[in-house]
Design an enzyme around this catalytic site. Structure first.
Site, PDB file in Angstrom:
ATOM      1  N   CYS A   9       0.832  -1.201   0.000  1.00  0.00           N
ATOM      2  CA  CYS A   9       0.000   0.000   0.000  1.00  0.00           C
ATOM      3  C   CYS A   9       0.870   1.256   0.000  1.00  0.00           C
ATOM      4  O   CYS A   9       0.381   2.337  -0.284  1.00  0.00           O
ATOM      5  CB  CYS A   9      -0.963   0.002   1.172  1.00  0.00           C
ATOM      6  SG  CYS A   9      -0.186   0.256   2.755  1.00  0.00           S
ATOM      7  N   ASP A  12       2.985   2.412   2.610  1.00  0.00           N
ATOM      8  CA  ASP A  12       3.480   2.930   3.886  1.00  0.00           C
ATOM      9  C   ASP A  12       3.577   1.823   4.920  1.00  0.00           C
ATOM     10  O   ASP A  12       2.711   0.954   4.996  1.00  0.00           O
ATOM     11  CB  ASP A  12       2.545   4.018   4.417  1.00  0.00           C
ATOM     12  CG  ASP A  12       2.556   5.247   3.536  1.00  0.00           C
ATOM     13  OD1 ASP A  12       3.656   5.734   3.237  1.00  0.00           O
ATOM     14  OD2 ASP A  12       1.477   5.708   3.142  1.00  0.00           O
ATOM     15  N   CYS A  56       5.903   7.706   2.197  1.00  0.00           N
ATOM     16  CA  CYS A  56       5.987   9.006   1.555  1.00  0.00           C
ATOM     17  C   CYS A  56       6.283  10.102   2.576  1.00  0.00           C
ATOM     18  O   CYS A  56       6.406   9.840   3.774  1.00  0.00           O
ATOM     19  CB  CYS A  56       4.689   9.301   0.825  1.00  0.00           C
ATOM     20  SG  CYS A  56       3.283   9.415   1.937  1.00  0.00           S
ATOM     21  N   CYS A  83      -4.165   6.688   3.880  1.00  0.00           N
ATOM     22  CA  CYS A  83      -3.092   5.716   3.682  1.00  0.00           C
ATOM     23  C   CYS A  83      -1.857   6.033   4.508  1.00  0.00           C
ATOM     24  O   CYS A  83      -1.183   5.129   4.989  1.00  0.00           O
ATOM     25  CB  CYS A  83      -2.735   5.614   2.204  1.00  0.00           C
ATOM     26  SG  CYS A  83      -2.091   7.129   1.537  1.00  0.00           S
TER      27      CYS A  83
END
Lengths: 127, 388
Positions: free
Chosen positions: A35, A37, A60, A104
């Protein structure tokens, strides 16, 4: 970059409490690389308070900034107080997150709560 | 940020060449007529369109009557798919394409499926190459159209178009190729490639945004996507974007004349960057084909870390690049190209595309090589996946 607040960028560029705690009292892990992370939180607990906290994050800019902010918010808090830290609060403290990052990447509080649960479980097993 | 900015994102778009910009200027305030008008104002700009059409045709070895101007590469690809499929529906309703196409092919094909067409996507191998024999295997009696890109826009792999067109010709099937990442960048001759239609675009080759073209081979029927006036021989209605088209034509001319020189230069920079990264940083993988790749493409996966974080830190150093990570896409999905090449999710997440162009310099490559190792190291030290 335009999509992130100043606060997010500041935490991303100089994240607090990065690392591992070798003899951690509780460890919490959340997310996976698919996904995008993944976060691991380590805590040391003394007198029912979070004495030390460290994290490692794959992800990120938002994920790293969130982890850093959570670690800062959790340090010195009692376990009950730390359990009240929510993903929503973290995003607010960071001056907001882009909409598509809210779900997320905003998992830091969950990872911290998992570390606290892990600690509590260990304590129970000791008894 | 006081550091000089470095643009290593030429696959997204390119800086307009000064000569192109000069070519465009008269078409804003002096020669502003509508090319469809029957007076001197119209005449002046009709000539500009004609010249640009010759230049665009020459770049890909076509005749000017086979060139239709559009607004962008996406429009050219949509035009080709819808226009050919509808014109040749009597031949069948099955389309073959590949899993590594640009979204301007992939997403229209999803619409085709909704409307009852059958779509087969052939896979790419680990280098991003489509095997022509895989295309052959998918052919049925109902196949009307094959669409395979010439060069991949992400990993730069150049496809075996000639071999695929041999197969489509044997089977009397139409063949479209998306050349947005190829024409003006590598030599293209549509008659040698054997394609029936071919998309190419201005903004990848130092021309302005807002102009592109579709080549349609003489004798091939195509239905228009935009209906209205009889511009572009009735195949693409709408007033032509004359300044952009004039610039596009000039960019095609320059690309054709200077391609060898540019490619020697750009691939030299590319090889320096690839070598430097491989020498200085461990656990990296060059994605795409080692030899059959476009001259400016450096697509690298950095294991254990995520691409957006790398981009942010590069941007902080004034360096612009791109990534196939899910976090950098609005759809929050990793690049379909990388996943279909079999890259693990972690390697797809940690991918960076440095795309070099003629305005980049060795000094810039050296500066990227100077800052990149410490960026990668910093992020790896933060990553739970990395063990020293």
């Amino acid at each position: 970059m335009f999509m992130y607040s100043k606060k997010v960028m500041e935490h991303f560029m100089s994240p607090r409490n990065v690392g591992e705690i070798k003899d951690a009292d509780g460890i919490g892990e959340i997310g996976n690389p698919v996904c995008g992370d993944m976060m691991t939180f380590y805590i040391k607990v003394k007198d029912n308070k979070i004495n030390d906290v460290k994290f490692k994050t794959f992800g990120c800019g938002a994920a790293i900034a969130v982890s850093s902010m959570v670690s800062e918010m959790a340090k010195g808090k009692t376990l009950d107080e730390a359990l009240k830290i929510s993903n929503k609060n973290v995003a607010k403290e960071l001056g907001g997150l882009p909409k598509n990052k809210l779900h997320c990447s905003n998992l830091g509080a969950d990872a911290l709560h998992k570390a606290i649960e892990n600690y509590k479980k260990k304590q129970k097993n000791k008894k | 940020m006081s550091k000089e900015k470095i643009f290593f994102d030429n696959a997204s778009t390119t800086r307009v060449d000064d000569r192109v910009f000069e070519e465009m200027k008269p078409y804003f305030k002096k020669k502003y007529g509508n090319p469809s008008s029957l007076h001197d104002f119209g005449d002046m700009v009709r000539k500009a369109l004609d010249k640009a059409r010759e230049q665009a045709a020459s770049l890909i070895g076509a005749n000017k009557e086979e060139i239709y101007f559009t607004s962008c590469g996406t429009e050219s690809n949509n035009f080709a798919l819808w226009g050919l499929a509808r014109a040749y529906k009597d031949r069948g309703t099955h389309i073959i394409s590949s899993s590594i196409e640009h979204l301007s092919i992939i997403n229209p094909l999803k619409e085709f499926e909704k409307e009852g067409w059958k779509v087969s996507l052939v896979p790419a191998d680990e280098y991003g190459s489509v095997n022509p024999e895989d295309v052959r295997k998918k052919i049925t009696r109902d196949t009307a159209l094959v669409s395979i890109m010439h060069a991949n826009n992400e990993v730069g792999t150049i496809q075996r178009i000639k071999e695929i067109s041999n197969i489509t010709k044997e089977n009397n099937i139409l063949f479209h190729s998306d050349g947005a990442a190829a024409a003006g960048i590598i030599p293209v001759d549509v008659s040698k490639l054997g394609v029936d239609s071919y998309s190419f675009t201005s903004q990848q080759i130092y021309g302005p945004k807002g102009a592109a073209a579709l080549y349609v081979k003489k004798g091939i029927r195509i239905k228009p996507l935009l209906l209205g006036g009889i511009q572009e021989s009735g195949r693409r209605a709408g007033t032509e974007n004359v300044p952009a088209i004039a610039g596009f034509g000039k960019a095609c001319g320059i690309a054709e004349n200077e391609m060898d020189k540019n490619n020697k230069y750009i691939s030299g920079l590319r090889d320096n960057l690839i070598k430097g990264i491989s020498d200085k940083i461990k656990n990296v993988k060059l994605n795409g084909h080692p030899a059959k790749r476009t001259p400016g493409n450096v697509h690298i996966s950095f294991e254990f870390i995520e691409g957006e974080s790398i981009l942010l830190m590069l941007n902080f150093e004034g360096i612009a690049a791109a990534s196939g990570s899910s976090c950098t896409s609005q759809a929050l999905k990793s690049s379909h190209v990388l996943l279909s090449m079999g890259l693990s999710p972690t390697m797809a997440q940690g991918s960076i595309l440095f795309s070099l162009g003629k305005y980049n310099t060795l000094k810039e490559v050296d500066r990227v090589l100077a800052v990149l190792p410490s960026i990668i190291d910093r992020l790896r030290k933060m990553s739970p996946l990395y063990k020293e």
